[in-house]
Design a protein around this motif. Structure first.
Motif, PDB file in Angstrom:
ATOM      1  N   LEU A 179     -38.353  23.851  11.983  1.00 31.16           N
ATOM      2  CA  LEU A 179     -37.919  22.559  11.445  1.00 31.16           C
ATOM      3  C   LEU A 179     -37.641  22.779   9.955  1.00 31.16           C
ATOM      4  O   LEU A 179     -37.059  23.787   9.599  1.00 31.16           O
ATOM      5  CB  LEU A 179     -38.945  21.475  11.765  1.00 31.16           C
ATOM      6  CG  LEU A 179     -38.996  21.152  13.283  1.00 31.16           C
ATOM      7  CD1 LEU A 179     -40.124  20.187  13.614  1.00 31.16           C
ATOM      8  CD2 LEU A 179     -37.661  20.573  13.756  1.00 31.16           C
ATOM      9  N   SER A 180     -38.070  21.863   9.101  1.00 35.42           N
ATOM     10  CA  SER A 180     -37.610  21.973   7.713  1.00 35.42           C
ATOM     11  C   SER A 180     -38.553  22.769   6.811  1.00 35.42           C
ATOM     12  O   SER A 180     -38.459  22.679   5.591  1.00 35.42           O
ATOM     13  CB  SER A 180     -37.367  20.588   7.143  1.00 35.42           C
ATOM     14  OG  SER A 180     -38.527  19.808   7.299  1.00 35.42           O
ATOM     15  N   GLY A 181     -39.461  23.557   7.407  1.00 30.95           N
ATOM     16  CA  GLY A 181     -40.333  24.405   6.584  1.00 30.95           C
ATOM     17  C   GLY A 181     -39.538  25.449   5.819  1.00 30.95           C
ATOM     18  O   GLY A 181     -38.336  25.632   6.051  1.00 30.95           O
ATOM     19  N   LYS A 182     -40.231  26.131   4.924  1.00 28.49           N
ATOM     20  CA  LYS A 182     -39.547  27.132   4.106  1.00 28.49           C
ATOM     21  C   LYS A 182     -39.101  28.304   4.983  1.00 28.49           C
ATOM     22  O   LYS A 182     -39.855  28.775   5.824  1.00 28.49           O
ATOM     23  CB  LYS A 182     -40.507  27.621   3.020  1.00 28.49           C
ATOM     24  CG  LYS A 182     -39.864  28.469   1.953  1.00 28.49           C
ATOM     25  CD  LYS A 182     -40.887  28.778   0.849  1.00 28.49           C
ATOM     26  CE  LYS A 182     -40.256  29.560  -0.296  1.00 28.49           C
ATOM     27  NZ  LYS A 182     -39.715  30.840   0.086  1.00 28.49           N
ATOM     28  N   GLN A 183     -37.886  28.754   4.737  1.00 25.28           N
ATOM     29  CA  GLN A 183     -37.387  29.917   5.472  1.00 25.28           C
ATOM     30  C   GLN A 183     -38.103  31.169   4.977  1.00 25.28           C
ATOM     31  O   GLN A 183     -38.320  31.326   3.777  1.00 25.28           O
ATOM     32  CB  GLN A 183     -35.887  30.047   5.226  1.00 25.28           C
ATOM     33  CG  GLN A 183     -35.185  31.007   6.164  1.00 25.28           C
ATOM     34  CD  GLN A 183     -33.679  30.969   5.965  1.00 25.28           C
ATOM     35  OE1 GLN A 183     -33.190  30.654   4.887  1.00 25.28           O
ATOM     36  NE2 GLN A 183     -32.944  31.286   7.002  1.00 25.28           N
ATOM     37  N   SER A 184     -38.483  32.050   5.911  1.00 23.65           N
ATOM     38  CA  SER A 184     -39.146  33.292   5.530  1.00 23.65           C
ATOM     39  C   SER A 184     -38.143  34.246   4.901  1.00 23.65           C
ATOM     40  O   SER A 184     -37.071  34.472   5.451  1.00 23.65           O
ATOM     41  CB  SER A 184     -39.764  33.941   6.772  1.00 23.65           C
ATOM     42  OG  SER A 184     -40.059  35.294   6.513  1.00 23.65           O
ATOM     43  N   GLU A 185     -38.494  34.817   3.758  1.00 16.68           N
ATOM     44  CA  GLU A 185     -37.598  35.796   3.133  1.00 16.68           C
ATOM     45  C   GLU A 185     -37.583  37.087   3.933  1.00 16.68           C
ATOM     46  O   GLU A 185     -36.600  37.811   3.963  1.00 16.68           O
ATOM     47  CB  GLU A 185     -38.042  36.063   1.698  1.00 16.68           C
ATOM     48  CG  GLU A 185     -37.814  34.864   0.803  1.00 16.68           C
ATOM     49  CD  GLU A 185     -38.113  35.160  -0.647  1.00 16.68           C
ATOM     50  OE1 GLU A 185     -38.450  36.320  -0.963  1.00 16.68           O
ATOM     51  OE2 GLU A 185     -38.026  34.222  -1.444  1.00 16.68           O
ATOM     52  N   LYS A 186     -38.702  37.382   4.591  1.00 14.49           N
ATOM     53  CA  LYS A 186     -38.801  38.615   5.392  1.00 14.49           C
ATOM     54  C   LYS A 186     -38.059  38.480   6.726  1.00 14.49           C
ATOM     55  O   LYS A 186     -37.452  39.427   7.199  1.00 14.49           O
ATOM     56  CB  LYS A 186     -40.286  38.901   5.651  1.00 14.49           C
ATOM     57  CG  LYS A 186     -40.546  40.245   6.330  1.00 14.49           C
ATOM     58  CD  LYS A 186     -42.009  40.626   6.233  1.00 14.49           C
ATOM     59  CE  LYS A 186     -42.911  39.698   7.010  1.00 14.49           C
ATOM     60  NZ  LYS A 186     -43.452  40.221   8.244  1.00 14.49           N
ATOM     61  N   GLU A 187     -38.106  37.302   7.314  1.00 20.75           N
ATOM     62  CA  GLU A 187     -37.515  37.091   8.645  1.00 20.75           C
ATOM     63  C   GLU A 187     -36.614  35.854   8.650  1.00 20.75           C
ATOM     64  O   GLU A 187     -36.850  34.899   9.385  1.00 20.75           O
ATOM     65  CB  GLU A 187     -38.621  36.923   9.692  1.00 20.75           C
ATOM     66  CG  GLU A 187     -39.522  38.108   9.863  1.00 20.75           C
ATOM     67  CD  GLU A 187     -38.830  39.283  10.551  1.00 20.75           C
ATOM     68  OE1 GLU A 187     -37.629  39.176  10.861  1.00 20.75           O
ATOM     69  OE2 GLU A 187     -39.497  40.299  10.781  1.00 20.75           O
ATOM     70  N   PRO A 188     -35.567  35.866   7.841  1.00 20.08           N
ATOM     71  CA  PRO A 188     -34.747  34.648   7.734  1.00 20.08           C
ATOM     72  C   PRO A 188     -34.076  34.227   9.035  1.00 20.08           C
ATOM     73  O   PRO A 188     -33.925  33.037   9.298  1.00 20.08           O
ATOM     74  CB  PRO A 188     -33.722  35.009   6.661  1.00 20.08           C
ATOM     75  CG  PRO A 188     -33.744  36.493   6.570  1.00 20.08           C
ATOM     76  CD  PRO A 188     -35.106  36.941   6.952  1.00 20.08           C
ATOM     77  N   LEU A 189     -33.680  35.216   9.868  1.00 16.20           N
ATOM     78  CA  LEU A 189     -32.980  34.846  11.104  1.00 16.20           C
ATOM     79  C   LEU A 189     -33.915  34.256  12.151  1.00 16.20           C
ATOM     80  O   LEU A 189     -33.460  33.670  13.134  1.00 16.20           O
ATOM     81  CB  LEU A 189     -32.274  36.071  11.697  1.00 16.20           C
ATOM     82  CG  LEU A 189     -30.950  36.422  11.019  1.00 16.20           C
ATOM     83  CD1 LEU A 189     -30.469  37.776  11.472  1.00 16.20           C
ATOM     84  CD2 LEU A 189     -29.911  35.358  11.313  1.00 16.20           C
ATOM     85  N   TYR A 190     -35.206  34.436  11.969  1.00 14.83           N
ATOM     86  CA  TYR A 190     -36.182  33.894  12.925  1.00 14.83           C
ATOM     87  C   TYR A 190     -36.900  32.678  12.352  1.00 14.83           C
ATOM     88  O   TYR A 190     -37.894  32.233  12.922  1.00 14.83           O
ATOM     89  CB  TYR A 190     -37.162  34.999  13.344  1.00 14.83           C
ATOM     90  CG  TYR A 190     -36.476  36.050  14.192  1.00 14.83           C
ATOM     91  CD1 TYR A 190     -36.415  35.911  15.580  1.00 14.83           C
ATOM     92  CD2 TYR A 190     -35.817  37.120  13.603  1.00 14.83           C
ATOM     93  CE1 TYR A 190     -35.744  36.836  16.352  1.00 14.83           C
ATOM     94  CE2 TYR A 190     -35.138  38.057  14.371  1.00 14.83           C
ATOM     95  CZ  TYR A 190     -35.107  37.904  15.756  1.00 14.83           C
ATOM     96  OH  TYR A 190     -34.429  38.815  16.521  1.00 14.83           O
TER      97      TYR A 190
END
Ligand SMILES: [Zn+2]
Length: 273
Positions: free
Chosen positions: A237-248
């Protein structure tokens, strides 16, 4: 600068493609067709940080309630129709997960004003209202299916899922019965990921490569399990996107039932920069 960035990215993708050749293949029984899976984690971090996020909308219930009376999980039929219309009239173009993937991996351009419509939890109105409305404008949607509900009253049937897929919409996974992936262990993955994906693949005759986390909840262990099963991108949902795993950890916004079309356009602009 842009040239340097492109060269670095191409080198990164090439290396990862070679490394990917040795990866353990997903159980053939679980895949109708299998494309090579590139682990995009390293290459894409660099790319994604340089690219704007394409807006992704998330809907649950669409019911005949009065405009403005809905909750975060219920949008009235009329409000939904007005939202699709304003986005079409404003020049938005719907995109699908495969387009977002190639855009994030190698910068393949998206159409102008891209937007993705996603629908969670298998509700029957996703077929009877949402898909029909999208199709009026040549739009496509992504439907994340909780398989325990398929064919139950109030939910879509297997035939409807197949019809959606045949019309160019995307069918994605959303577990068997909506468990928080952070709580799963060992054999739970078979129940919540393997069997549901196989079930969906048999219905639509295509690989299932997109996934939405129940409750938007994810952790590193869950991402590893998705990768093992050929899932190429996963939506929170609108949580922060992971810098390590952006596509997931692709971000989405829940469209609130009380938003006007103006508020929707404003939320799209402020939530995805
Ligand atoms: Zn859900």
């Amino acid at each position: 600068m842009k040239l340097i960035y492109t060269i670095i990215l191409l080198i990164g993708v090439t290396v990862l493609q070679r490394c990917g050749a040795g990866e353990t293949k997903r159980n053939q029984q679980q895949k109708i067709s299998q494309q090579p899976i590139i682990n995009p984690s390293v290459a894409s971090v660099f790319a994604i940080q340089k690219l704007n996020q394409a807006p992704v909308l998330c809907y649950h219930n669409i019911h005949d309630v009065t405009i403005g009376a809905g909750s975060d999980y219920t949008v009235s039929t009329n409000a939904f129709k007005a939202q699709v219309k304003i986005l079409a009239d404003s020049g938005y173009h719907t995109i699908l997960p495969a387009q977002l993937w190639t855009y994030l991996i190698d910068g393949t351009p998206l159409p102008p004003k891209p937007i993705m419509f996603t629908f969670d939890d298998t509700h029957r109105e996703h077929y009877s209202i949402a898909a029909l409305e999208l199709e009026k404008y040549g739009f496509k949607g992504v439907f994340f299916i909780m398989t325990v509900c398929v064919g139950k009253p109030g939910y879509m049937t297997a035939g409807q899922l197949k019809a959606l897929s045949e019309k160019g919409h995307i069918i994605g996974g959303h577990t068997w019965d909506h468990f928080d992936l952070r709580t799963l262990h060992d054999k739970d993955w078979v129940v919540q990921l393997d069997k549901p994906n196989l079930y969906l693949e048999k219905i639509i005759g295509k690989p299932v490569q997109s996934f939405a986390y129940p409750f938007g909840a994810w952790n590193d262990a869950a991402i590893d399990e998705l990768k093992k099963r050929g899932i190429k991108e996963a939506f929170q949902l609108s949580g922060k996107q992971s810098e390590k795993e952006p596509l997931y950890t692709i971000r989405r916004i829940l469209v609130a039932g009380n938003w006007s079309t103006k508020q929707l356009l404003s939320a799209i602009k402020t939530s995805f920069k």
